[in-house]
Design a protein around this motif. Structure first.
Motif, short mmCIF file in Angstrom:
data_model
loop_
_atom_site.label_atom_id
_atom_site.label_comp_id
_atom_site.label_asym_id
_atom_site.label_seq_id
_atom_site.Cartn_x
_atom_site.Cartn_y
_atom_site.Cartn_z
N SER A 161 0.73 -1.18 0.00
CA SER A 161 0.26 0.10 -0.02
C SER A 161 0.78 1.20 0.04
O SER A 161 0.58 2.08 -0.73
CB SER A 161 -1.06 0.08 1.20
N GLU A 162 2.01 1.42 0.85
CA GLU A 162 2.83 2.56 0.87
C GLU A 162 3.57 2.70 -0.42
O GLU A 162 3.33 3.99 -0.84
CB GLU A 162 3.73 2.25 2.09
N VAL A 163 4.13 1.67 -0.90
CA VAL A 163 4.79 2.09 -2.08
C VAL A 163 4.08 2.15 -3.21
O VAL A 163 4.19 3.08 -4.23
CB VAL A 163 5.65 0.60 -2.29
N SER A 164 2.76 1.49 -3.26
CA SER A 164 1.87 1.47 -4.28
C SER A 164 1.35 2.99 -4.52
O SER A 164 1.13 3.57 -5.58
CB SER A 164 0.91 0.61 -4.29
N ALA A 165 1.05 3.69 -3.42
CA ALA A 165 0.49 5.19 -3.31
C ALA A 165 1.65 6.14 -4.07
O ALA A 165 1.27 6.91 -4.65
CB ALA A 165 0.10 5.55 -1.86
N LEU A 166 2.84 5.73 -3.71
CA LEU A 166 3.80 6.77 -4.27
C LEU A 166 4.04 6.45 -5.65
O LEU A 166 4.24 7.47 -6.41
CB LEU A 166 5.06 6.54 -3.50
N LEU A 167 4.19 5.09 -6.09
CA LEU A 167 4.19 5.16 -7.32
C LEU A 167 2.92 5.53 -8.11
O LEU A 167 3.31 5.86 -9.52
CB LEU A 167 4.43 3.47 -7.78
N ASP A 168 1.90 5.52 -7.70
CA ASP A 168 0.43 6.00 -8.51
C ASP A 168 0.91 7.57 -8.56
O ASP A 168 0.40 8.18 -9.57
CB ASP A 168 -0.83 5.60 -7.54
N ARG A 169 1.39 8.07 -7.42
CA ARG A 169 1.59 9.43 -7.85
C ARG A 169 2.50 9.79 -8.85
O ARG A 169 2.59 10.75 -9.53
CB ARG A 169 2.16 10.06 -6.59
N VAL A 170 3.75 8.81 -9.10
CA VAL A 170 4.70 9.10 -10.07
C VAL A 170 3.98 8.70 -11.34
O VAL A 170 4.16 9.52 -12.22
CB VAL A 170 5.83 7.87 -9.89
N ALA A 171 3.23 7.90 -11.54
CA ALA A 171 2.45 7.57 -12.83
C ALA A 171 1.50 8.82 -12.97
O ALA A 171 1.49 9.22 -14.24
CB ALA A 171 1.51 6.39 -12.64
N ALA A 172 0.88 9.26 -12.30
CA ALA A 172 0.02 10.48 -12.36
C ALA A 172 0.66 11.62 -12.89
O ALA A 172 0.38 12.52 -13.96
CB ALA A 172 -0.80 10.93 -11.39
N THR A 173 1.94 12.05 -12.27
CA THR A 173 2.69 13.19 -12.56
C THR A 173 3.50 12.83 -13.92
O THR A 173 3.50 13.62 -14.89
CB THR A 173 3.82 13.04 -11.47
N VAL A 174 3.88 11.74 -14.38
CA VAL A 174 4.38 11.31 -15.66
C VAL A 174 3.34 11.74 -16.69
O VAL A 174 3.35 12.15 -17.70
CB VAL A 174 4.92 9.88 -15.70
N HIS A 175 2.08 11.08 -16.48
CA HIS A 175 0.95 11.38 -17.39
C HIS A 175 0.58 12.92 -17.76
O HIS A 175 0.27 13.30 -18.70
CB HIS A 175 -0.15 10.92 -16.79
N LEU A 176 0.56 13.66 -16.49
CA LEU A 176 0.44 15.04 -16.68
C LEU A 176 1.78 15.89 -17.23
O LEU A 176 1.72 17.10 -17.26
CB LEU A 176 -0.25 15.83 -15.48
N GLY A 177 2.87 15.52 -17.04
CA GLY A 177 4.25 15.91 -17.56
C GLY A 177 4.82 16.70 -16.41
O GLY A 177 5.14 18.02 -16.75
N GLY A 178 4.70 16.43 -15.28
CA GLY A 178 4.82 17.25 -14.18
C GLY A 178 6.26 16.84 -13.71
O GLY A 178 7.09 16.00 -14.38
N ASP A 179 6.61 17.35 -12.30
CA ASP A 179 7.89 17.20 -11.88
C ASP A 179 8.02 16.14 -10.81
O ASP A 179 7.36 16.07 -9.83
CB ASP A 179 8.43 18.39 -11.25
N VAL A 180 8.56 14.99 -11.34
CA VAL A 180 8.67 13.74 -10.18
C VAL A 180 9.45 13.93 -9.20
O VAL A 180 9.03 13.69 -8.07
CB VAL A 180 9.14 12.62 -11.41
N GLU A 181 10.61 14.59 -9.34
CA GLU A 181 11.22 15.01 -8.15
C GLU A 181 10.62 15.54 -7.08
O GLU A 181 10.69 15.29 -5.81
CB GLU A 181 12.55 15.55 -8.50
N ARG A 182 9.91 16.81 -7.49
CA ARG A 182 9.33 17.53 -6.44
C ARG A 182 7.96 16.72 -5.91
O ARG A 182 7.86 16.89 -4.65
CB ARG A 182 8.57 18.80 -7.16
#
Length: 268
Positions: A125-146
Motif C-alpha cells: 500500500s505505501e509503495v503503491s501510493a507513491l508509485l501511483d503519484r509518479v504515474a499521475a505526474t508522468v501522465h501530466l508531464g509534471g516534476d517527479v522529483e518535487r
C-alpha cells in the motif's frame, strides 16, 4: 509467589526478538491480516497492560505492582520498536522488488507511465501510493522529483522516494537511459537491505546474551527458595525488599531496552 514468578518470567522474556518474522510468514501463508483480528489483538494487549499490574499489586503488594508496571512499560517500548523495524524492513523489501519490476518493464520497451502503474499494482500500500503519484505526474508531464520529495523522514527506506525522484529527474534532464539510472537506485536499496539483514544476524549473539542475563534473577530466586533462604518473603514482605524488587526490575528492564537499542540502531 505466583505473582513474583510471573514478573520474573516477564522480565526474562523482555529481550526476546519481536514477532515481525512470524507475522510475515503468517501473511505469506494466509494473506493480509484482517482489520478485525488486528483490533482484537490490540484490545487484548491493552487490557493485559492495564490489568496486569493491578492484579500483580493485589496478589503481591505494592512492590510487585510497581515492578509489573516497569516491566510492562519496557516490554511495550521494545514491542513498538520491533514493530517499527519490521515495518521498515518490509517497506524496503517492497521498494527493492518494485524497482526491479519497474526496471525490467522499462528495459523491455514499456512506456514509463505504464511500467510505473504495473509496478504499483504489484506493490504494498505505501509503495503503491507513491508509485501511483509518479504515474499521475508522468501522465501530466509534471516534476517527479518535487512530487516525491519527503523532507524530515528517517529510516532505512525513508529516502528511497526522494532518490527515485532525483534519478528520474537526472535521466529526463540529461537524456540518460531511465532503466539504467533506476537500476542504480535499486542496487543501492538492495545493498542497504543486505547490510541490515547481515547486521541483524550478527547481533543474534548479543541478543541471546541479554536474554540469558535477564533470566538470571529468576534462577537466583529459585535457588534461594530451594536452599531455604526465603527471598520471596523478603521481597514481598518487607519495605527494603520491595524497594530492591522495584530497583532490580528497573535495572533489568533498562538493560534489556539498551541492548535492544544497540543491536538495532543501524536499521532504524
Amino acid at each position: 509467589m505466583f505473582g513474583l514468578i510471573t514478573l520474573a518470567i516477564g522480565t526474562a522474556l523482555l529481550p526476546l526478538p519481536g514477532g515481525g518474522a512470524v507475522r510475515r510468514l503468517r501473511r505469506g501463508a494466509a494473506g493480509p491480516e484482517r482489520g478485525l483480528g488486528g483490533r482484537a489483538t490490540r484490545h487484548a494487549t491493552g487490557a493485559f497492560v492495564l490489568l496486569g499490574p493491578a492484579v500483580a499489586g493485589l496478589v503481591g503488594g505494592w512492590a510487585l505492582g510497581v515492578s509489573s508496571v516497569v516491566v510492562l512499560l519496557g516490554w511495550w517500548a521494545r514491542r513498538g520498536a520491533s514493530r517499527r523495524i519490521a515495518r521498515t524492513l518490509d517497506v524496503t523489501r517492497d521498494w527493492c522488488a518494485s524497482l526491479g519490476r519497474l526496471v525490467a518493464d522499462l528495459r523491455s520497451g514499456a512506456h514509463p507511465e505504464a511500467a510505473v502503474r504495473r509496478a504499483a499494482a504489484d506493490s504494498g500500500s505505501e509503495v503503491s501510493a507513491l508509485l501511483d503519484r509518479v504515474a499521475a505526474t508522468v501522465h501530466l508531464g509534471g516534476d517527479v522529483e518535487r512530487q516525491l520529495a519527503r523532507p524530515g523522514a528517517t529510516g532505512l527506506s525513508s529516502d528511497v522516494p526522494a532518490r527515485l525522484g532525483r534519478a528520474w529527474s537526472l535521466a529526463t534532464t540529461h537524456g540518460l537511459p531511465l532503466a539504467l539510472v533506476l537500476d542504480a537506485v535499486r542496487c543501492d536499496v538492495a545493498h542497504r537491505l543486505r547490510f541490515a539483514d547481515n547486521v541483524r544476524a550478527r547481533m543474534a549473539g548479543p541478543r541471546a546474551t541479554g536474554t540469558l542475563l535477564a533470566g538470571l534473577p529468576l534462577l537466583a530466586l529459585g535457588l534461594g527458595e530451594a536452599v531455604g533462604a526465603g527471598p520471596v518473603a523478603v521481597l514481598l514482605g518487607t519495605s527494603a525488599g520491595g524497594a530492591l524488587l522495584v530497583a532490580g526490575s528497573l535495572l533489568v528492564t533498562t538493560g534489556s531496552w539498551w541492548i535492544h537499542h544497540l543491536t538495532t540502531r543501524t536499521i532504524r
